[in-house]
Design an enzyme around this catalytic site. Structure first.
Site, short mmCIF file in Angstrom:
data_model
loop_
_atom_site.label_atom_id
_atom_site.label_comp_id
_atom_site.label_asym_id
_atom_site.label_seq_id
_atom_site.Cartn_x
_atom_site.Cartn_y
_atom_site.Cartn_z
N ASP A 194 0.82 -1.34 0.18
CA ASP A 194 -0.11 -0.02 0.06
C ASP A 194 0.70 1.27 0.00
OD1 ASP A 194 -2.62 1.05 0.14
OD2 ASP A 194 -2.05 1.86 2.33
N LEU A 275 -8.82 6.44 0.45
CA LEU A 275 -8.62 7.34 -0.27
C LEU A 275 -7.17 7.72 -1.01
CD1 LEU A 275 -10.64 10.17 1.36
CD2 LEU A 275 -11.48 8.55 -0.65
N ARG A 276 -6.32 6.77 -0.82
CA ARG A 276 -5.26 6.70 -1.15
C ARG A 276 -4.92 6.58 -2.79
NH1 ARG A 276 -1.47 3.83 2.60
NH2 ARG A 276 -1.39 5.92 3.68
N GLY A 277 -5.82 5.77 -3.06
CA GLY A 277 -5.83 5.60 -4.60
C GLY A 277 -6.26 6.72 -5.48
#
Length: 337
Positions: A194, A275-277
């Protein structure tokens, strides 16, 4: 690094080269993970990138790469000096070997000074050397768990904290993490996976002409390295200029609200966690626009970077046997229709 294989001479592998360049333009994207067959140029590309990176301004002699305009107040080197001389230093691209000890990675007591002068002094490790640059791990999926835990802590905080042998040292450690490996040799821990902003899939060339060109260029490089580097010097200078120009342009690149809607809809359609994507996808598309010399991000840029930004963030679907890249492509066809 001065004699590495030229980045511009690498045949094919466009997704990997693009991912490395846009992380060089915007390090906040979070790094690159390159998984694929052995002998496909993964390590070559990472080490070649060092030749394209602009030099950075540092405090002369500082082992922590302190920026002259943002000196770490706790830096053992800088706080001991009344005046700081500015120097230019190549952007660091540091290898982290699989068998590295914790002391080598984070730093430890300088035994030579302790034994010869009786002084307690800190000897910086690989994380200090990689600050403001790149940290490269080959066969990252084989990395020992204790090193994975250590990298996760530093990646989350942006600092390396060492408390041992009566020493207490804290220094910035912000770097672009680049990893490569063969998926047949094991998977990466989800927590570390991640942390990589982009993930690229590397495969051996399928076209005979491409395979022949790889052989020709590699053979020419090994037979007469100086002549080969001279042949590609102009192309290397052009790629370096693209990165420098894109860095300057990046703050001016506009991300329209309509594109942000597409970013959110795409991540929702794929069921990406957190929300990192979205953040990574937006930053990567903006960096690609800057690399292309564009002042506004378009759906074209989004399509180019979406597989790299999202394929490693998808949950496994037992009812869908399609690969992650195919799932991202299908979602883009729906959202961006």
């Amino acid at each position: 690094m001065a004699h590495a294989f030229p980045f511009s001479a690498i045949v094919g592998q466009e997704e990997m080269k693009r991912a490395l360049m846009i992380t060089a333009i915007d390090p906040s994207i979070g790094g690159v993970l390159a998984f694929g067959d052995r002998g496909t140029g993964k390590s070559t590309a990472v080490r070649a990138l060092a030749g394209l990176l602009p030099e950075i301004a540092v405090v002369d002699g500082c082992p922590y790469n302190c920026a002259p305009d943002r000196i770490n107040p706790d830096c053992p080197h800088c706080k001991a000096q009344d005046h700081h001389t500015v120097a230019q230093r190549p952007t660091p691209v540091i290898d982290l070997p699989l068998g590295a000890t914790e002391d080598r990675v984070v730093g430890a007591l300088d035994l030579e000074r302790a034994l010869t002068k009786g002084e307690k002094a800190f000897e910086p490790g690989l994380l200090a050397r990689a600050h403001r640059g790149f940290l490269y791990i080959d066969e990252v999926n084989l990395l020992e768990d204790y090193l994975v835990d250590l990298l996760l802590d530093v990646a989350a905080s942006g600092e390396n904290v060492v408390e041992r042998e009566g020493l207490s040292v804290r220094h910035p450690a912000r770097f672009v993490l680049v990893g490569s490996g063969n998926p047949e040799e094991g998977e990466l821990r989800p927590q570390l996976l991640d942390r990589f902003g982009l993930s690229v899939e590397i495969a051996s060339p399928k076209v005979v002409a491409d395979r022949i060109e790889v052989i020709r260029r590699r053979d020419a490089y090994e037979r007469d390295r100086a002549a080969f580097l001279a042949t590609w010097a102009e192309a290397e200078a052009a790629e370096q200029a693209r990165i420098t120009t894109a860095r300057d342009l990046l703050p001016e690149v506009i991300v329209p609200d309509a594109l942000l809607v597409h970013v959110a809809e795409l991540c929702l359609a794929l069921g990406a966690d957190g929300l990192r994507g979205e953040l990574t996808l937006m930053r990567a598309a903006r960096a690609l626009a800057a690399l292309d010399g564009a002042r506004e991000v378009t759906d074209h840029h989004l399509r180019e970077v979406a597989p790299s930004a999202l394929r490693h963030r998808l949950r496994r679907d037992p009812l869908d046997e399609a690969g992650s890249t195919t799932r991202v492509t299908r979602a883009m066809d729906t959202v961006l229709a």
